[in-house]
Each structure stands twice: as C-alpha cells, then as structure tokens.
Design a protein around this motif. Structure first.
Motif, short mmCIF file in Angstrom:
data_model
loop_
_atom_site.label_atom_id
_atom_site.label_comp_id
_atom_site.label_asym_id
_atom_site.label_seq_id
_atom_site.Cartn_x
_atom_site.Cartn_y
_atom_site.Cartn_z
N THR A 10 0.84 -1.20 0.00
CA THR A 10 0.00 0.00 0.00
C THR A 10 0.88 1.25 0.00
O THR A 10 0.61 2.21 -0.74
N GLN A 11 1.91 1.25 0.82
CA GLN A 11 2.81 2.41 0.88
C GLN A 11 3.47 2.66 -0.48
O GLN A 11 3.59 3.82 -0.92
N GLU A 12 3.89 1.59 -1.14
CA GLU A 12 4.54 1.76 -2.44
C GLU A 12 3.58 2.29 -3.51
O GLU A 12 3.94 3.15 -4.31
N VAL A 13 2.35 1.76 -3.50
CA VAL A 13 1.34 2.27 -4.44
C VAL A 13 1.05 3.74 -4.15
O VAL A 13 0.97 4.57 -5.07
N ALA A 14 0.93 4.07 -2.88
CA ALA A 14 0.66 5.46 -2.48
C ALA A 14 1.78 6.39 -2.96
O ALA A 14 1.52 7.44 -3.54
N ASN A 15 3.00 5.98 -2.71
CA ASN A 15 4.14 6.81 -3.11
C ASN A 15 4.18 7.00 -4.63
O ASN A 15 4.47 8.08 -5.13
N ARG A 16 3.89 5.92 -5.34
CA ARG A 16 3.93 5.97 -6.81
C ARG A 16 2.83 6.89 -7.35
O ARG A 16 3.08 7.70 -8.25
N LEU A 17 1.62 6.76 -6.79
CA LEU A 17 0.52 7.62 -7.22
C LEU A 17 0.86 9.09 -6.99
O LEU A 17 0.69 9.94 -7.88
N VAL A 18 1.33 9.39 -5.80
CA VAL A 18 1.66 10.79 -5.45
C VAL A 18 2.76 11.30 -6.38
O VAL A 18 2.69 12.42 -6.90
N SER A 19 3.76 10.48 -6.61
CA SER A 19 4.89 10.89 -7.44
C SER A 19 4.43 11.21 -8.87
O SER A 19 4.76 12.26 -9.42
N LEU A 20 3.64 10.31 -9.46
CA LEU A 20 3.16 10.53 -10.83
C LEU A 20 2.24 11.75 -10.91
O LEU A 20 2.35 12.57 -11.82
N CYS A 21 1.33 11.89 -9.94
CA CYS A 21 0.37 13.00 -9.99
C CYS A 21 1.08 14.34 -9.78
O CYS A 21 0.70 15.33 -10.38
N ARG A 22 2.10 14.35 -8.94
CA ARG A 22 2.86 15.60 -8.76
C ARG A 22 3.57 16.01 -10.05
O ARG A 22 3.81 17.19 -10.29
N GLU A 23 3.90 15.02 -10.88
CA GLU A 23 4.51 15.32 -12.18
C GLU A 23 3.45 15.69 -13.23
O GLU A 23 3.79 15.94 -14.39
N GLY A 24 2.18 15.65 -12.83
CA GLY A 24 1.10 15.95 -13.77
C GLY A 24 0.66 14.74 -14.57
O GLY A 24 -0.20 14.85 -15.45
N LYS A 25 1.21 13.57 -14.24
CA LYS A 25 0.88 12.35 -15.00
C LYS A 25 -0.28 11.60 -14.35
O LYS A 25 -0.17 10.42 -13.98
#
Lengths: 124, 124
Positions: A10-25
C-alpha cells in the motif's frame, strides 16, 4: 527477482501515485495503478456518481482533463497509509473552460489489493 | 470576542479531534465536536452500517470502548485538511474482550460544517 513478481505494498502504491500525480501524469497513474475493476466514488452531489471499471474511470479522467484550460498551481500531500488504505489531500488552482478560475480542495481515499488500486473515493 | 461566537475552522476541528483522541478522550471528542445529526459510515463489511444522530453514534462508541480489554499502543496521524474535509490515519494495538490482541489500522475522513463534524467515514 523471482519468476513471481511481488505486488507493491500500500505504501509503495501510495508513493507511486503521489509521485506521478505531482509530475502531472494523472492519467498515466490510473493506467499503471488501477485494477481492471476499479470503483470510483464521487460525492452524492456530483453528477458523476459511482463508476466501475478502468475504461469508465479513464473516460471520466479524460473528460476532466479536457475541461482544464490552465493550471496555476496546487499541492498533493504525502500519503497517510493504514493497512490496505491510504489518503491524500489534493489542492488544485485551475481555470476551467467557460467557468473561470477556481480552487478545488479534496480528500482522496484509495483501497489497494494485490498492488493495484481497487477503489477510490473523493470528498469535497 | 463578539456576541456571535465564531465557528471553528476545519483545521481547528481537526486539531482538536486529534488532540483529544491522542489523550484517549475519544468519547469526549464526539460529545464536543459531533453535530446533532452526525452521520457515521462504516465499511460495507461492518455490521454497524451507517448510523445517524449523536445518540446512536455515541452508543456505538460506548460499545466499542467496552469491548477493549487493554490498549498496548497506537498512533493517530496529524490531519490532512482540504476545504470542509479532513482525514487521519489511526493505528490501534488492542486486546478485545474474548478476541485477543489485534492491530487495527484505518483511514478516517470527516466533514465539517459550522465548526461541527457532520459526517465521518471509516476505511479498513
């Protein structure tokens, strides 16, 4: 790496989602992280209602993206993680086509199963 | 202070809830911060379902508190605030009567109106 690939936590999915969305992806994040039967729940007051399936949710995302005329900034928090769920806060300062500039503030909650997001719910 | 008292903001309600709950004053927090028509939503899998009204939600809180034999620790996150909503993560390490020791992890989302919590939803 063994033949059987390990699911993201869950933590890894959360981090990945946040990372992509912060890049606008944001749409890319959905492609990568949504499960096929993703359930997406908007507030009762929203016309979108509840959608099921990656295709329907992708379409909602596309429609929203197309309504954005300009983005003036925003903020996505670090995730709070608890078991199979995580939440983020998401602030958007955007100009919507024909609607002018608006600040959107929402809490987003995600449920993760086998390394994929199987449910999301938005509060605003 | 004017004659008309100003309502707490979402951030202030969030801080107060977290502060009281970290002190173990969970039931007091409800008495102080819930609106009279508070709606409390548990996951579909929970037998509690959705309850409405301060009395019914207080009763649920009392029943849960009475089931706790011992608390071995836990963690309540700082709140994420977005507009009228906020979320926290809540980890509990408790022994429930007749059920043994268990770790409960949940995301809690709250909606605030006029300085009171009018809706809460739990994800676990």
């Amino acid at each position: 790496m063994t033949a059987q690939q390990k699911s993201m936590t869950t933590q890894e999915v959360a981090n990945r989602l946040v990372s992509l969305c912060r890049e606008g992806k944001v749409l890319d994040a959905g492609e990568e992280l949504y499960g096929e039967n993703i359930v997406s729940v908007e507030p009762d007051k929203s016309p979108s209602g509840t959608l099921t399936g990656k295709k329907a949710v992708r379409e909602k995302g596309n429609q929203f993206a197309e309504m954005i005329e300009a983005s003036h900034g925003g903020h996505i928090s670090d995730p709070l993680v608890a078991g199979d769920h995580f939440s983020i806060s998401w602030l958007m300062d955007i100009t919507m086509k024909g609607q002018g500039r608006t600040k959107m503030e929402e809490i987003c909650v995600y449920e993760v199963k086998d390394g994929k997001i199987v449910k999301e719910q938005f509060f605003y």
